[in-house]
Motif scaffolding. Structure first.
Motif, short mmCIF file in Angstrom:
data_model
loop_
_atom_site.label_atom_id
_atom_site.label_comp_id
_atom_site.label_asym_id
_atom_site.label_seq_id
_atom_site.Cartn_x
_atom_site.Cartn_y
_atom_site.Cartn_z
N PRO A 126 0.59 -1.87 0.30
CA PRO A 126 0.02 0.06 0.17
C PRO A 126 0.89 1.10 0.38
N ILE A 127 2.01 1.42 -0.06
CA ILE A 127 2.74 2.66 0.49
C ILE A 127 4.43 1.71 0.21
N SER A 128 5.20 2.93 -0.18
CA SER A 128 6.83 2.57 -0.56
C SER A 128 7.39 2.56 1.28
N GLY A 129 8.02 1.25 0.86
CA GLY A 129 9.21 1.59 1.93
C GLY A 129 9.86 0.20 1.94
N ILE A 130 10.38 -0.13 3.54
CA ILE A 130 10.98 -1.46 3.60
C ILE A 130 9.99 -2.20 4.08
N VAL A 131 10.13 -2.94 3.80
CA VAL A 131 9.50 -4.46 3.98
C VAL A 131 10.51 -5.21 4.91
N GLY A 132 8.81 -5.41 5.92
CA GLY A 132 9.84 -6.56 6.74
C GLY A 132 9.91 -8.27 6.80
N ARG A 133 10.13 -8.53 7.90
CA ARG A 133 10.32 -10.21 7.95
C ARG A 133 8.90 -11.11 7.74
N ALA A 134 9.02 -11.34 6.61
CA ALA A 134 7.57 -12.14 6.42
C ALA A 134 6.89 -12.92 7.06
N GLN A 135 5.69 -13.02 8.34
CA GLN A 135 5.46 -13.40 8.85
C GLN A 135 4.90 -15.27 8.73
N LYS A 136 4.64 -15.54 7.49
CA LYS A 136 3.76 -16.66 6.69
C LYS A 136 4.65 -16.71 5.54
N THR A 137 5.06 -18.70 5.93
CA THR A 137 5.69 -18.32 3.82
C THR A 137 4.90 -19.54 3.76
N GLU A 138 4.92 -19.91 2.37
CA GLU A 138 4.38 -20.31 1.39
C GLU A 138 3.68 -21.81 1.66
N GLY A 139 2.72 -21.86 1.28
CA GLY A 139 1.94 -23.24 1.46
C GLY A 139 0.80 -23.12 2.77
N THR A 140 0.88 -21.77 3.51
CA THR A 140 0.16 -21.55 4.72
C THR A 140 -2.03 -20.80 4.20
N LEU A 141 -2.66 -21.54 4.66
CA LEU A 141 -3.83 -21.37 4.49
C LEU A 141 -3.74 -19.49 5.57
N VAL A 142 -3.88 -19.08 4.39
CA VAL A 142 -4.18 -17.21 4.68
C VAL A 142 -5.69 -17.37 5.35
N SER A 143 -6.48 -17.09 6.87
CA SER A 143 -7.72 -16.70 6.26
C SER A 143 -8.15 -15.25 6.28
N GLY A 144 -7.67 -14.95 5.06
CA GLY A 144 -8.38 -12.83 5.35
C GLY A 144 -7.16 -12.30 6.03
N THR A 145 -8.41 -10.91 6.14
CA THR A 145 -7.21 -10.41 7.36
C THR A 145 -7.13 -10.48 8.90
N ASP A 146 -7.24 -11.30 8.96
CA ASP A 146 -6.93 -11.95 10.92
C ASP A 146 -5.35 -12.19 10.31
N ILE A 147 -4.58 -12.37 9.39
CA ILE A 147 -3.62 -13.10 9.71
C ILE A 147 -2.33 -11.84 8.56
N LEU A 148 -1.12 -11.67 9.30
CA LEU A 148 -0.54 -10.72 9.27
C LEU A 148 1.01 -11.51 8.30
N LEU A 149 0.83 -10.87 7.35
CA LEU A 149 1.77 -11.47 6.45
C LEU A 149 3.14 -10.75 6.55
N ALA A 150 2.92 -9.63 6.72
CA ALA A 150 4.26 -8.59 7.12
C ALA A 150 3.94 -7.20 7.32
N THR A 151 5.32 -6.30 7.64
CA THR A 151 4.60 -4.49 8.19
C THR A 151 6.06 -4.25 7.04
N ILE A 152 5.16 -2.90 6.55
CA ILE A 152 6.64 -1.87 5.35
C ILE A 152 6.60 -0.60 6.52
N THR A 153 7.98 -0.33 6.46
CA THR A 153 8.17 0.95 6.97
C THR A 153 8.61 2.56 6.12
N GLN A 154 7.83 3.21 6.67
CA GLN A 154 8.74 4.05 5.49
C GLN A 154 9.56 4.87 7.00
N ILE A 155 10.99 4.79 5.76
CA ILE A 155 11.89 5.86 7.03
C ILE A 155 12.21 6.84 6.60
#
Length: 404
Positions: A184-213
Motif C-alpha cells: 500500500p505504501i513505499s518503504g522497507i518491508v520486514g520479515r515475512a510472518q507466513k511462508t508458502e503453503g500457509t492457509l491465510v484466513s483473510g485480514t486476521d493474518i498478518l503477513l508482513a509490515t512495511i515501514t517508510q523511513i
C-alpha cells in the motif's frame, strides 16, 4: 552531552591540599619570613565578567526513531499462500506485488458469475418478447389486465437480475484481484510472518509490515514545567521562539556523533502525559541513507530559540556542590566566594559551551573559569580576563605551505 563537571568531594580534596601547602608558606604581603624567603603572591585565575546579552539557546532530549509511515500487510481474501515476491528487508514501491494466493477458486467464482449474467440476459430477452406479444392484445382488450401486468413485471425482474449478476461479476473480479497482495505504501518491508503453503484466513493474518523511513520521525517528550517557563519568559519579552515556531532539529547518535541531516519540529501534542509530566513532540528528518532505524534511541537537539538579556557563563565554570550547582565568584576585593546558582538552557557563545543562569548572579559580577585548584573560598586572587588569557596562550597560525 558530556559536561565538564567537578564533584564536590574532589573540590574539597583540592582545597585541603591548598591549605596544607599554605601552612608551609609565609604570610602574604611580600614580607620575608625568618629564613628570608619572600611571601607567595596571590594566585592568578581567569575570570569572566557576567553581562546581559541575547544568546541562541538549545534544548536536548532523549528520543526514539520511528518510521514516518507504517502499514500492515494483510490479505483481503482467504486462500493458500503460493508465493512471496520480495526478500526480507527489501525496499519496495507502492503497488508492488508482495504475495500471491491461490486464485483458482476465485477464477471459478468469476466464471460462475459470468454464467449467471448470461442466464439473466436470456431471461430478459424472453420477457421482452413476451411483453411485445401481449401488449397489442392488451391494448385491444383481448387479454386480461393481469396477464399484461405479469409480463411487465417479468421484464422488470429480468432487468434487476442482470444488475445483480453484473454486481456479482464485479465482486468476483475484485476477489480475484485480492489474491495478489500489493504494497500500500513505499518503504522497507520486514520479515515475512507466513511462508508458502500457509492457509491465510483473510485480514486476521498478518503477513508482513512495511515501514517508510525517509523521512524519519523522532519522538520525544517536552517537560511541561520547561514549557510553562518558556511561555512566561516569552510573555515578558525574554524568550524568542524561532520563526513560525519551527525549531531546527538535530540528532546526536548513540556514539556521540552528529547526524548529518537536520530536520524540523513538526508536531507537538496538546495533552500532558500524567505519568511523565511531558508533552509528546515529533521531529521529521530526511533519511536518504537509511541511517536512522525505527526503534533507535538518539538525542534530539532543538535550535532556533533565543534568550533575551540572559546571563551566561561557560559550562566549565559551573561545578556540582552538595546543594546543587554553584560557581566561584571573585568579589570586588578579589576574594573567592562560592555562589549557588540555578541554571537554565545550554548555549554556545563564540564556540564555547555555556549555561544560561536563571538566578544567583548579577550583571557585572566576575566568575572564575580557570584556576579553580589555585584558590579556596576566602583566598585573595589575582583575576585576569579569560579572553585575554586565551588569546595570549593561543599559538600563532602556522604559515601556509608554499606552492611550487
Amino acid at each position: 552531552m558530556n559536561l565538564p563537571r567537578l564533584t564536590y568531594p574532589l573540590y574539597l580534596l583540592a582545597l585541603s591540599s591548598i591549605i596544607l601547602t599554605a601552612c608551609n608558606q609565609p604570610p602574604a604581603g611580600g614580607a620575608a619570613n625568618a629564613g628570608g624567603m619572600p611571601a607567595m603572591p596571590p594566585p592568578e585565575v581567569a575570570v569572566v565578567t557576567v553581562q546581559a546579552q541575547t544568546v541562541p539557546v538549545r534544548f536536548e532530549y532523549a528520543a526514539q526513531v520511528a518510521g514516518s509511515r507504517e502499514a500492515e500487510i494483510r490479505a483481503r481474501v482467504t486462500g493458500i499462500l503460493l508465493k512471496r515476491h520480495y526478500n526480507d528487508g527489501q525496499t519496495v514501491q507502492a503497488g508492488q506485488t508482495l504475495f500471491s494466493l491461490d486464485n483458482a477458486p476465485y477464477e471459478v467464482a468469476l466464471a460462475a458469475a459470468e454464467a449467471q449474467l448470461a442466464n439473466a440476459q436470456a431471461r430478459l430477452s424472453q420477457a421482452e418478447r413476451n411483453l411485445a406479444r401481449i401488449k397489442p392484445l392488451w391494448e385491444q382488450k383481448v387479454v386480461a389486465q393481469r396477464e399484461y401486468d405479469d409480463a411487465v413485471s417479468a421484464q422488470q425482474i429480468a432487468q434487476a437480475d442482470i444488475k445483480t449478476a453484473q454486481a456479482q461479476i464485479k465482486q468476483a473480479k475484485l476477489n480475484l484481484s485480492y489474491t495478489r497482495v500489493d504494497a500500500p505504501i513505499s518503504g522497507i518491508v520486514g520479515r515475512a510472518q507466513k511462508t508458502e503453503g500457509t492457509l491465510v484466513s483473510g485480514t486476521d493474518i498478518l503477513l508482513a509490515t512495511i515501514t517508510q523511513i525517509n523521512p524519519a520521525h523522532v519522538y520525544f517528550g517536552l517537560p511541561d514545567a520547561e514549557q510553562q517557563k518558556n511561555r512566561h519568559l516569552a510573555a515578558t519579552g525574554r524568550f524568542k521562539l524561532p520563526p513560525q515556531g519551527q525549531y531546527v532539529a538535530n540528532i546526536k547518535l548513540s556514539d556521540g556523533s552528529l547526524y548529518p541531516h537536520a530536520g524540523r519540529l513538526d508536531f507537538t501534542d496538546m495533552a500532558v502525559n500524567p505519568n511523565t509530566g511531558t508533552i509528546e513532540a515529533r521531529a521529521a528528518l530526511p533519511n536518504p541513507e537509511s541511517q536512522l532505524k525505527p526503534g533507535q534511541f538518539v538525542r534530539v537537539v532543538l535550535n532556533g530559540a533565543q534568550r533575551v538579556d540572559a546571563l551566561v557563563v561557560p559550562q566549565r565554570a559551573v561545578i556540582e556542590g552538595p546543594a546543587g550547582k554553584m560557581v566561584m565568584l571573585v568579589t570586588k576585593d578579589n576574594k573567592i566566594e562560592p555562589r549557588p546558582v540555578k541554571v537554565g538552557e545550554w548555549a554556545t557563545i563564540n564556540g564555547t559551551e555555556a549555561w544560561v543562569i536563571d538566578s544567583g548572579l548579577q550583571a557585572g559580577e566576575r566568575v572564575l573559569v580557570d584556576g579553580l585548584f589555585k584558590a579556596m573560598p576566602g583566598t585573595v586572587v589575582k583575576p585576569v580576563d579569560a579572553a585575554s588569557v586565551a588569546k595570549a596562550t593561543t599559538p600563532p597560525n602556522a604559515a601556509a605551505p608554499s606552492t611550487h
